[in-house]
Design a protein around this motif. Structure first.
Motif, PDB file in Angstrom:
ATOM      1  N   ARG A   1       0.838  -1.204   0.000  1.00  0.00           N
ATOM      2  CA  ARG A   1       0.000   0.000   0.000  1.00  0.00           C
ATOM      3  C   ARG A   1       0.872   1.254   0.000  1.00  0.00           C
ATOM      4  NH1 ARG A   1      -3.014   3.661   3.180  1.00  0.00           N
ATOM      5  NH2 ARG A   1      -5.231   3.765   2.618  1.00  0.00           N
ATOM      6  N   GLU A   2       1.941   1.241   0.784  1.00  0.00           N
ATOM      7  CA  GLU A   2       2.850   2.389   0.831  1.00  0.00           C
ATOM      8  C   GLU A   2       3.498   2.616  -0.530  1.00  0.00           C
ATOM      9  OE1 GLU A   2       5.156   5.572   1.731  1.00  0.00           O
ATOM     10  OE2 GLU A   2       3.450   4.758   2.851  1.00  0.00           O
ATOM     11  N   ARG A   3       3.868   1.540  -1.203  1.00  0.00           N
ATOM     12  CA  ARG A   3       4.468   1.683  -2.530  1.00  0.00           C
ATOM     13  C   ARG A   3       3.464   2.240  -3.534  1.00  0.00           C
ATOM     14  NH1 ARG A   3       8.549  -3.482  -3.488  1.00  0.00           N
ATOM     15  NH2 ARG A   3       9.693  -3.270  -1.520  1.00  0.00           N
TER      16      ARG A   3
ATOM     17  N   HIS B   1       5.432   4.569  -6.285  1.00  0.00           N
ATOM     18  CA  HIS B   1       6.405   3.560  -6.723  1.00  0.00           C
ATOM     19  C   HIS B   1       5.827   2.733  -7.866  1.00  0.00           C
ATOM     20  CE1 HIS B   1       9.832   0.820  -6.233  1.00  0.00           C
ATOM     21  NE2 HIS B   1       8.976  -0.173  -6.389  1.00  0.00           N
ATOM     22  N   TYR B   2       4.530   2.416  -7.755  1.00  0.00           N
ATOM     23  CA  TYR B   2       3.807   1.758  -8.838  1.00  0.00           C
ATOM     24  C   TYR B   2       2.858   2.779  -9.450  1.00  0.00           C
ATOM     25  CZ  TYR B   2       5.304  -2.460  -6.325  1.00  0.00           C
ATOM     26  OH  TYR B   2       6.044  -3.423  -5.684  1.00  0.00           O
ATOM     27  N   ARG B   3       2.697   2.725 -10.758  1.00  0.00           N
ATOM     28  CA  ARG B   3       1.865   3.684 -11.477  1.00  0.00           C
ATOM     29  C   ARG B   3       0.605   3.021 -12.009  1.00  0.00           C
ATOM     30  NH1 ARG B   3       3.466   8.848 -10.312  1.00  0.00           N
ATOM     31  NH2 ARG B   3       5.738   8.995 -10.339  1.00  0.00           N
ATOM     32  N   PRO B   4      -0.446   3.802 -12.277  1.00  0.00           N
ATOM     33  CA  PRO B   4      -1.671   3.230 -12.853  1.00  0.00           C
ATOM     34  C   PRO B   4      -1.364   2.434 -14.117  1.00  0.00           C
ATOM     35  CG  PRO B   4      -2.066   5.488 -12.181  1.00  0.00           C
ATOM     36  CD  PRO B   4      -0.588   5.251 -12.024  1.00  0.00           C
ATOM     37  N   GLY B   5      -1.916   1.227 -14.184  1.00  0.00           N
ATOM     38  CA  GLY B   5      -1.694   0.374 -15.345  1.00  0.00           C
ATOM     39  C   GLY B   5      -0.533  -0.587 -15.190  1.00  0.00           C
ATOM     40  N   ASP B   6       0.324  -0.375 -14.189  1.00  0.00           N
ATOM     41  CA  ASP B   6       1.434  -1.306 -13.959  1.00  0.00           C
ATOM     42  C   ASP B   6       0.880  -2.686 -13.605  1.00  0.00           C
ATOM     43  OD1 ASP B   6       3.264   0.657 -14.418  1.00  0.00           O
ATOM     44  OD2 ASP B   6       3.975   0.822 -12.349  1.00  0.00           O
TER      45      ASP B   6
ATOM     46  N   VAL C   1      -3.370  -5.326 -11.856  1.00  0.00           N
ATOM     47  CA  VAL C   1      -2.837  -4.076 -12.384  1.00  0.00           C
ATOM     48  C   VAL C   1      -3.201  -2.968 -11.413  1.00  0.00           C
ATOM     49  CG1 VAL C   1      -2.936  -4.769 -14.804  1.00  0.00           C
ATOM     50  CG2 VAL C   1      -4.899  -3.632 -13.770  1.00  0.00           C
ATOM     51  N   VAL C   2      -2.359  -1.957 -11.348  1.00  0.00           N
ATOM     52  CA  VAL C   2      -2.616  -0.815 -10.484  1.00  0.00           C
ATOM     53  C   VAL C   2      -3.802  -0.040 -11.051  1.00  0.00           C
ATOM     54  CG1 VAL C   2      -1.666   1.290  -9.488  1.00  0.00           C
ATOM     55  CG2 VAL C   2      -0.186  -0.695  -9.862  1.00  0.00           C
ATOM     56  N   SER C   3      -4.770   0.232 -10.201  1.00  0.00           N
ATOM     57  CA  SER C   3      -6.005   0.868 -10.647  1.00  0.00           C
ATOM     58  C   SER C   3      -5.794   2.338 -10.996  1.00  0.00           C
ATOM     59  CB  SER C   3      -7.077   0.772  -9.562  1.00  0.00           C
ATOM     60  OG  SER C   3      -7.375  -0.567  -9.258  1.00  0.00           O
TER      61      SER C   3
ATOM     62  N   TRP D   1      -8.001   9.158  -0.138  1.00  0.00           N
ATOM     63  CA  TRP D   1      -6.680   9.715  -0.416  1.00  0.00           C
ATOM     64  C   TRP D   1      -5.730   8.675  -0.995  1.00  0.00           C
ATOM     65  CZ3 TRP D   1      -4.690  14.371  -1.011  1.00  0.00           C
ATOM     66  CH2 TRP D   1      -5.443  15.464  -0.564  1.00  0.00           C
ATOM     67  N   ALA D   2      -5.885   7.428  -0.594  1.00  0.00           N
ATOM     68  CA  ALA D   2      -5.039   6.377  -1.155  1.00  0.00           C
ATOM     69  C   ALA D   2      -5.267   6.258  -2.656  1.00  0.00           C
ATOM     70  CB  ALA D   2      -5.326   5.042  -0.466  1.00  0.00           C
ATOM     71  N   ARG D   3      -6.515   6.365  -3.081  1.00  0.00           N
ATOM     72  CA  ARG D   3      -6.812   6.275  -4.513  1.00  0.00           C
ATOM     73  C   ARG D   3      -6.352   7.528  -5.249  1.00  0.00           C
ATOM     74  NH1 ARG D   3     -12.282   3.534  -6.279  1.00  0.00           N
ATOM     75  NH2 ARG D   3     -10.887   3.085  -8.032  1.00  0.00           N
ATOM     76  N   PHE D   4      -6.513   8.697  -4.616  1.00  0.00           N
ATOM     77  CA  PHE D   4      -6.022   9.931  -5.221  1.00  0.00           C
ATOM     78  C   PHE D   4      -4.507   9.884  -5.409  1.00  0.00           C
ATOM     79  CE2 PHE D   4      -9.632  12.794  -3.446  1.00  0.00           C
ATOM     80  CZ  PHE D   4     -10.430  12.453  -4.516  1.00  0.00           C
ATOM     81  N   ALA D   5      -3.819   9.317  -4.429  1.00  0.00           N
ATOM     82  CA  ALA D   5      -2.356   9.332  -4.444  1.00  0.00           C
ATOM     83  C   ALA D   5      -1.795   8.686  -5.700  1.00  0.00           C
ATOM     84  CB  ALA D   5      -1.814   8.622  -3.200  1.00  0.00           C
TER      85      ALA D   5
END
Length: 219
Positions: free
Chosen positions: A23-25, A30-35, A74-76, A165-169
């Protein structure tokens, strides 16, 4: 009889640790949307077995931070409609948090150290903005809003804002620099209203801050 992974002592703690690390990453960019993230790679990165990593991914999927593809996750990201809906909820929750905090201040239930923490959080946003530190502005801005949520005294409200905020981040780190000039002023208005114990003005300032931020171009 050999115990299964689920029966091993400490597995729950390992799953919790995997969840927190991943979650922190995610929220740090660290991970981007679509990764695309696979269990094999994540196990190697975290130095953990597949069972706690799999459980962590289930929780992250429930949080809306990753999406299952059948072969990993995949990262949302967020669609324009999802962003709009999230900002509407964010505006309402921030306004409520500010109103509750100001009410607590008016009734003498807000400790001086709590108000000081909010002022320092607002000042940190301003300092990072003046330094041109985009990532720092994001982190300081997040800290301010979560400090405000804690001052509301409502743990359900705090949890809801944390999820938003986690989703916004994941999608917003690159956009925060265009709001650097807006953030400190609006935070000052929120802090002043809370310090003066004015619930209605605090709620209005918080709502205006989020509404104006939502209205600014994201492109």
């Amino acid at each position: 009889m050999i115990s299964s992974d689920e029966e091993r002592p400490g597995l729950h703690n390992q799953a919790e640790l995997a969840y927190r690390r991943l979650r922190e990453r995610l929220v740090s960019g660290h991970y981007r949307p679509g990764d695309r993230l696979t269990e094999v790679v994540l196990c190697e990165d975290l130095g953990m077995s597949r069972t706690p990593v799999r459980e962590a991914l289930r929780r992250l999927q429930s949080d809306g931070l990753v999406t299952s593809t059948g072969r990993g996750v995949v990262v949302s990201s967020l669609s324009e409609d999802e962003i709009r809906h999230a900002m509407q909820l964010h505006e309402a929750l921030d306004a409520l948090a500010a109103k509750l905090a100001a009410t607590a201040q008016r009734e003498g239930r807000l400790a001086p150290v709590q108000l000081t923490a909010l002022k320092e959080a607002a000042r940190a946003v301003e300092e990072r903005a003046e330094a041109g530190d985009t990532a720092g502005v994001w982190r300081a801005n997040l800290d301010f809003h979560m400090t405000l949520a804690r001052l509301s005294g409502n743990p359900l409200l705090e949890d809801a804002l944390d999820r938003i905020w986690a989703r916004f981040a994941i999608i917003s780190l690159g956009n925060i620099s265009r709001r650097a000039e807006l953030v400190p002023t609006r935070h000052d208005a929120i802090v002043a209203a809370i310090a003066e114990g004015d619930p209605e003005r605090a709620a209005a300032a918080a709502a205006e801050h989020v509404h104006e931020a939502a209205s600014r171009p994201r492109d």
